[in-house]
Design a protein around this motif. Structure first.
Motif, PDB file in Angstrom:
ATOM      1  N   ASP A  29     -12.265   7.759  -1.112  1.00  0.00           N
ATOM      2  CA  ASP A  29     -12.840   8.163  -2.393  1.00  0.00           C
ATOM      3  C   ASP A  29     -14.124   8.937  -2.162  1.00  0.00           C
ATOM      4  O   ASP A  29     -14.843   8.713  -1.187  1.00  0.00           O
ATOM      5  CB  ASP A  29     -13.153   6.936  -3.259  1.00  0.00           C
ATOM      6  CG  ASP A  29     -11.888   6.323  -3.844  1.00  0.00           C
ATOM      7  OD1 ASP A  29     -10.826   6.957  -3.766  1.00  0.00           O
ATOM      8  OD2 ASP A  29     -11.986   5.195  -4.364  1.00  0.00           O
TER       9      ASP A  29
ATOM     10  N   THR B 165      -7.719   0.433  -5.909  1.00  0.00           N
ATOM     11  CA  THR B 165      -6.566   1.335  -6.003  1.00  0.00           C
ATOM     12  C   THR B 165      -5.300   0.571  -6.357  1.00  0.00           C
ATOM     13  O   THR B 165      -4.420   1.094  -7.061  1.00  0.00           O
ATOM     14  CB  THR B 165      -6.372   2.073  -4.662  1.00  0.00           C
ATOM     15  OG1 THR B 165      -7.574   2.771  -4.341  1.00  0.00           O
ATOM     16  CG2 THR B 165      -5.231   3.061  -4.744  1.00  0.00           C
ATOM     17  N   MET B 166      -5.205  -0.670  -5.895  1.00  0.00           N
ATOM     18  CA  MET B 166      -4.042  -1.502  -6.201  1.00  0.00           C
ATOM     19  C   MET B 166      -4.128  -2.126  -7.590  1.00  0.00           C
ATOM     20  O   MET B 166      -3.255  -2.892  -7.988  1.00  0.00           O
ATOM     21  CB  MET B 166      -3.914  -2.610  -5.155  1.00  0.00           C
ATOM     22  CG  MET B 166      -3.582  -2.109  -3.762  1.00  0.00           C
ATOM     23  SD  MET B 166      -2.025  -1.216  -3.709  1.00  0.00           S
ATOM     24  CE  MET B 166      -0.898  -2.485  -4.252  1.00  0.00           C
TER      25      MET B 166
ATOM     26  N   MET C 195      -5.386   6.546   4.671  1.00  0.00           N
ATOM     27  CA  MET C 195      -5.821   6.310   3.294  1.00  0.00           C
ATOM     28  C   MET C 195      -6.884   7.340   2.962  1.00  0.00           C
ATOM     29  O   MET C 195      -7.836   7.520   3.723  1.00  0.00           O
ATOM     30  CB  MET C 195      -6.391   4.896   3.138  1.00  0.00           C
ATOM     31  CG  MET C 195      -6.834   4.556   1.714  1.00  0.00           C
ATOM     32  SD  MET C 195      -7.221   2.794   1.473  1.00  0.00           S
ATOM     33  CE  MET C 195      -8.772   2.658   2.355  1.00  0.00           C
TER      34      MET C 195
ATOM     35  N   GLN D  58     -12.185  -0.237  -2.046  1.00  0.00           N
ATOM     36  CA  GLN D  58     -11.362   0.856  -2.557  1.00  0.00           C
ATOM     37  C   GLN D  58      -9.890   0.465  -2.579  1.00  0.00           C
ATOM     38  O   GLN D  58      -9.178   0.747  -3.544  1.00  0.00           O
ATOM     39  CB  GLN D  58     -11.550   2.105  -1.689  1.00  0.00           C
ATOM     40  CG  GLN D  58     -10.682   3.287  -2.136  1.00  0.00           C
ATOM     41  CD  GLN D  58     -10.773   4.456  -1.185  1.00  0.00           C
ATOM     42  OE1 GLN D  58     -11.852   4.755  -0.693  1.00  0.00           O
ATOM     43  NE2 GLN D  58      -9.653   5.115  -0.935  1.00  0.00           N
ATOM     44  N   ALA D  59      -9.435  -0.201  -1.499  1.00  0.00           N
ATOM     45  CA  ALA D  59      -8.031  -0.609  -1.449  1.00  0.00           C
ATOM     46  C   ALA D  59      -7.702  -1.577  -2.581  1.00  0.00           C
ATOM     47  O   ALA D  59      -6.652  -1.468  -3.228  1.00  0.00           O
ATOM     48  CB  ALA D  59      -7.722  -1.243  -0.094  1.00  0.00           C
TER      49      ALA D  59
ATOM     50  N   ASN E 179       2.477   1.794  -3.466  1.00  0.00           N
ATOM     51  CA  ASN E 179       1.489   2.225  -4.443  1.00  0.00           C
ATOM     52  C   ASN E 179       0.955   3.628  -4.165  1.00  0.00           C
ATOM     53  O   ASN E 179       0.297   4.220  -5.010  1.00  0.00           O
ATOM     54  CB  ASN E 179       0.330   1.222  -4.457  1.00  0.00           C
ATOM     55  CG  ASN E 179      -0.702   1.494  -5.521  1.00  0.00           C
ATOM     56  OD1 ASN E 179      -1.706   2.136  -5.243  1.00  0.00           O
ATOM     57  ND2 ASN E 179      -0.456   1.032  -6.739  1.00  0.00           N
TER      58      ASN E 179
ATOM     59  N   LEU F  66       0.820  -1.206   0.000  1.00  0.00           N
ATOM     60  CA  LEU F  66       0.000   0.000   0.000  1.00  0.00           C
ATOM     61  C   LEU F  66       0.860   1.265   0.000  1.00  0.00           C
ATOM     62  O   LEU F  66       0.517   2.260  -0.656  1.00  0.00           O
ATOM     63  CB  LEU F  66      -0.924  -0.006   1.223  1.00  0.00           C
ATOM     64  CG  LEU F  66      -2.024  -1.075   1.241  1.00  0.00           C
ATOM     65  CD1 LEU F  66      -2.679  -1.153   2.618  1.00  0.00           C
ATOM     66  CD2 LEU F  66      -3.063  -0.817   0.173  1.00  0.00           C
TER      67      LEU F  66
ATOM     68  N   THR G 132      -1.210   4.227  -1.837  1.00  0.00           N
ATOM     69  CA  THR G 132      -2.574   4.123  -1.328  1.00  0.00           C
ATOM     70  C   THR G 132      -2.670   4.670   0.092  1.00  0.00           C
ATOM     71  O   THR G 132      -3.688   5.239   0.478  1.00  0.00           O
ATOM     72  CB  THR G 132      -3.041   2.654  -1.377  1.00  0.00           C
ATOM     73  OG1 THR G 132      -2.959   2.187  -2.726  1.00  0.00           O
ATOM     74  CG2 THR G 132      -4.477   2.518  -0.880  1.00  0.00           C
ATOM     75  N   VAL G 133      -1.632   4.481   0.893  1.00  0.00           N
ATOM     76  CA  VAL G 133      -1.572   5.075   2.230  1.00  0.00           C
ATOM     77  C   VAL G 133      -0.366   5.994   2.295  1.00  0.00           C
ATOM     78  O   VAL G 133       0.638   5.805   1.587  1.00  0.00           O
ATOM     79  CB  VAL G 133      -1.484   3.993   3.331  1.00  0.00           C
ATOM     80  CG1 VAL G 133      -2.702   3.090   3.303  1.00  0.00           C
ATOM     81  CG2 VAL G 133      -0.211   3.171   3.212  1.00  0.00           C
ATOM     82  N   TYR G 134      -0.450   6.994   3.140  1.00  0.00           N
ATOM     83  CA  TYR G 134       0.663   7.933   3.291  1.00  0.00           C
ATOM     84  C   TYR G 134       0.704   8.440   4.725  1.00  0.00           C
ATOM     85  O   TYR G 134      -0.288   8.389   5.460  1.00  0.00           O
ATOM     86  CB  TYR G 134       0.535   9.098   2.310  1.00  0.00           C
ATOM     87  CG  TYR G 134      -0.750   9.880   2.428  1.00  0.00           C
ATOM     88  CD1 TYR G 134      -0.858  10.986   3.278  1.00  0.00           C
ATOM     89  CD2 TYR G 134      -1.880   9.499   1.696  1.00  0.00           C
ATOM     90  CE1 TYR G 134      -2.042  11.689   3.385  1.00  0.00           C
ATOM     91  CE2 TYR G 134      -3.074  10.209   1.806  1.00  0.00           C
ATOM     92  CZ  TYR G 134      -3.148  11.300   2.647  1.00  0.00           C
ATOM     93  OH  TYR G 134      -4.324  12.008   2.765  1.00  0.00           O
TER      94      TYR G 134
END
Length: 674
Positions: free
Chosen positions: A303, A422-423, A300, A418-419, A283, A280, A285-287
């Protein structure tokens, strides 16, 4: 069963239309309808209306051309073009009953992809309560329906052994009762350990409420449980293992079983989450949030099409972790915390890792250990992070995943989709299905009967809360149902032994509670009522059982009087004249019952397609009513004509066969007597 016949008609129609008009003109989906009256046949094909616009011809003329070109179809007596363009199909009545009576229930279907159904997922900190039963019964019913239709199914039960609920019970033992590891181990081997923990959990909740600074103790205990390798974590493991055993025994009373117990602790210990977290992060997807109230948290972004304002479960009941749940991504916030600033993972993070594993996307697997013996004698497997059996079934790697979780978890289930999307796993995101349902309450009458008064808030039902220790334990409810059913059984069957009365009462109680939980749409809040559930009349499980028992009694009397059992009936009708089925009101009544029985597979498919098990319950109730009407209109034992008597007996036998299967799909059985 009607589906194979429908498939044969659809295949013949497809070939005929292609021959007549070319492949490009043939509709992608050939609809088959049910005519409104028996005079219009058994199946109706409206394709001529759809073709009329393309071919620029009258639907009636197209229908006539199609009927003239259709080849003979096994099981079909005749096909007619009628009215403005409908094509009506009349089935071979005698052939249908002859071919289906006494046959097995195996479905001849195209190859289907494996489906994982996860249900129950009760926090392993206290006894199961009535609210948990709706989840388990709905999930078990969906699994049974899928298997009936030929789908490979894996039933999983997710065990949140590292969640805050287990931590709370550990706090109760350590802080409120001053018990150590060996004390808890000894208690866990005793009876009703789940009841003991139920009361302790409620006391802990009150203890926190008396001094909110005590929540720091909860947080530290939760962290110790998640980290493992310490006495606190060991105590949590003992509690969880023992409570899961209690839950399995409760569910077995309702004929609910599992293939795999997946333990949340193993997701952490085997680095499932660490692997998913790395994916994640890479990619994007998380920060990491650098400032604000979520500073230091990995989040995350939600959306826009994910409704973050949907009502969510109480953080304590849901397992969110602590009283900071609102800060982790509540209503109107467009970021969801996946890893808290202290390094602990929110349970949605662990769910993401588990969802990736279910689809075979994680690149890692659990180790597995035998946990218990299943109802059918097979092995119930559980995940483990140490040791593990060398040989075990293949788990995970599904094409579809159905998570049975209440409507309050809709927001978090959308985050799982969503996860995946997104991947880049959009196909899996589409097949990640949240089977949601509304809560279960009690009718006021049942609440009073069970000794629970409620809050007197004026609502038409009494809501319960396991966290507050207010509610009805599942085993207590079942015991009460069995006791009341036993009184009725003894009244109707004074010659029954104690064992016979108890066994029959248990079968009736299971049918009562399972049918009640299934008969309502899953989006409807239901108020469970003991008397309504146990009624032998009206829309109830016992009513369905009684209809099947009545059919069995008729067939038993026929056997005793004429030495013709059900197998002999099925064999005899193979050479009987078919006049009793051919025409006339009585013949139509007989055929109506037979055809209704044959629609079980069609109903099962509709229930799965719509993810609405109530479709099956409504069908079964209508079928029982149809048999009652047939029974009164067309008597069997008093019918003088032997061929008519045997055809009617065959219809009763087919009804008994199909009602038994319908009840089995809902997890119930037909008693020998009622």
């Amino acid at each position: 069963m009607i589906l194979p016949l429908q498939q044969a008609v659809r295949a013949a129609l497809q070939d005929t239309l292609t021959t007549l008009y070319g492949h490009a003109v043939v509709p992608a989906t050939l609809v088959i309808e049910t005519p409104p009256t028996r005079a219009l046949g058994d199946l109706a094909l409206p394709c001529a209306f759809e073709l009329a616009r393309t071919l620029r011809r009258a639907p009636r003329a197209i229908a006539q051309d199609i009927v003239a070109a259709l080849p003979p179809i096994a099981g079909v007596a005749r096909i007619e073009a009628v009215g403005g363009g409908y094509i009506n199909v009349f089935l071979d009545r005698a052939a249908f009953l002859r071919s289906h009576l006494g046959q097995g229930s195996a479905m001849a279907t195209t190859e289907r992809v494996k489906t994982i159904v996860e249900h129950t997922a009760i926090n392993p900190n206290k006894a199961a309560h009535i609210g948990h039963l709706r989840n388990s019964i709905l999930g078990d019913t969906v699994g049974r329906l899928l298997r009936f239709l030929g789908t490979p199914v894996e039933i999983q039960n997710y065990i949140d052994d590292t969640g805050v609920q287990v931590a709370d019970v550990v706090v109760g033992f350590e802080r409120l009762e001053g018990k150590g590891l060996e004390d808890v181990r000894a208690l866990a081997t005793g009876e009703k350990f789940d009841y003991y923990c139920w009361d302790l959990y409620a006391r802990v909740t009150e203890w926190y409420a008396a001094d909110t600074e005590r929540l720091a103790i909860r947080k530290a205990t939760l962290h110790a449980v998640e980290q493992g390798g310490n006495a606190t974590a060991d105590m949590g493991a003992i509690i969880a293992e023992a409570i899961v055993g209690c839950h399995l025994r409760t569910m077995a009373r309702l004929h609910i079983d599992y293939d795999l117990l997946s333990w949340e602790g193993d997701i952490l210990r085997l680095q499932f989450w660490a692997t998913a977290f790395d994916i994640l992060k890479r990619n994007g997807t998380v920060y990491l949030q650098p400032d604000g109230k979520l500073k230091g948290c990995w989040v995350m972004e939600i959306d826009e099409d994910v409704d973050a304002t949907v009502e969510q479960a109480d953080p304590v009941d849901a397992g969110e972790g602590d009283d900071e749940a609102e800060a982790e991504g509540g209503p109107n916030q467009r970021e969801k915390v996946i890893v808290r600033s202290d390094g602990t993972v929110t349970y949605v993070g662990k769910d993401i890792a588990n969802q990736f594993w279910k689809f075979g996307l994680l690149g890692k697997d659990f180790l597995y250990r035998p946990f218990a013996t299943r109802i059918d004698g097979d092995t119930l497997w559980a995940t483990t992070s140490t040791g593990g059996a060398a040989a075990h079934p293949a788990f995970g790697g599904a094409g579809t995943v159905i998570n049975v979780i209440d409507t309050r978890q809709s927001y978090l289930q959308k985050l799982l989709k969503q996860a995946l999307a997104t991947m880049g796993h959009r196909a899996q995101a589409e097949q990640s299905i949240h089977f949601s349902y509304e809560m279960v309450a009690l009718s006021h009458k049942t609440a009073r009967e069970l000794g629970y008064r409620g809050d007197g808030d004026g609502r038409p039902f009494v809501e319960v809360s396991g966290r507050k220790g207010l509610g009805v334990k599942a085993d207590d409810l079942l015991d009460r149902l069995v006791d009341k059913a036993q009184l009725e059984v003894r009244k109707r069957n004074p010659d029954f032994s104690d064992a016979e009365a108890l066994g029959t009462a248990e079968e009736i109680a299971v049918a009562a509670v399972r049918y009640f939980m299934v008969k309502f749409s899953r989006t409807k809040i239901i108020a469970f009522d003991i008397d309504e559930a146990l009624s032998f009349e009206g829309e109830s499980g016992p009513y369905l059982q009684y209809a099947a028992v009545r059919a069995g009694n008729i067939l038993t009397k026929l056997r005793d009087r004429e030495q013709v059992d059900e197998a002999a009936v099925a064999q005899t009708i193979a050479t009987l004249p078919t006049d009793a089925l051919a025409s006339g009101e009585d013949a139509d009544a007989l055929w109506d019952l037979v055809l209704a029985c044959g629609r079980l597979d069609e109903t099962a498919e509709a229930a799965v397609r719509t993810l609405e098990p109530s479709v099956l319950a409504k069908y079964a109730f209508g079928l029982a009513q149809a048999f009652s009407g047939f029974y009164h209109r067309c008597p069997i034992l008093s019918e003088e004509r032997q061929d008519v008597r045997l055809w009617r007996a065959a219809a009763a036998s087919y009804f008994k066969q199909q009602m038994t299967r319908a009840l089995d799909l809902m997890g119930a059985v037909v008693p020998g007597r009622m």
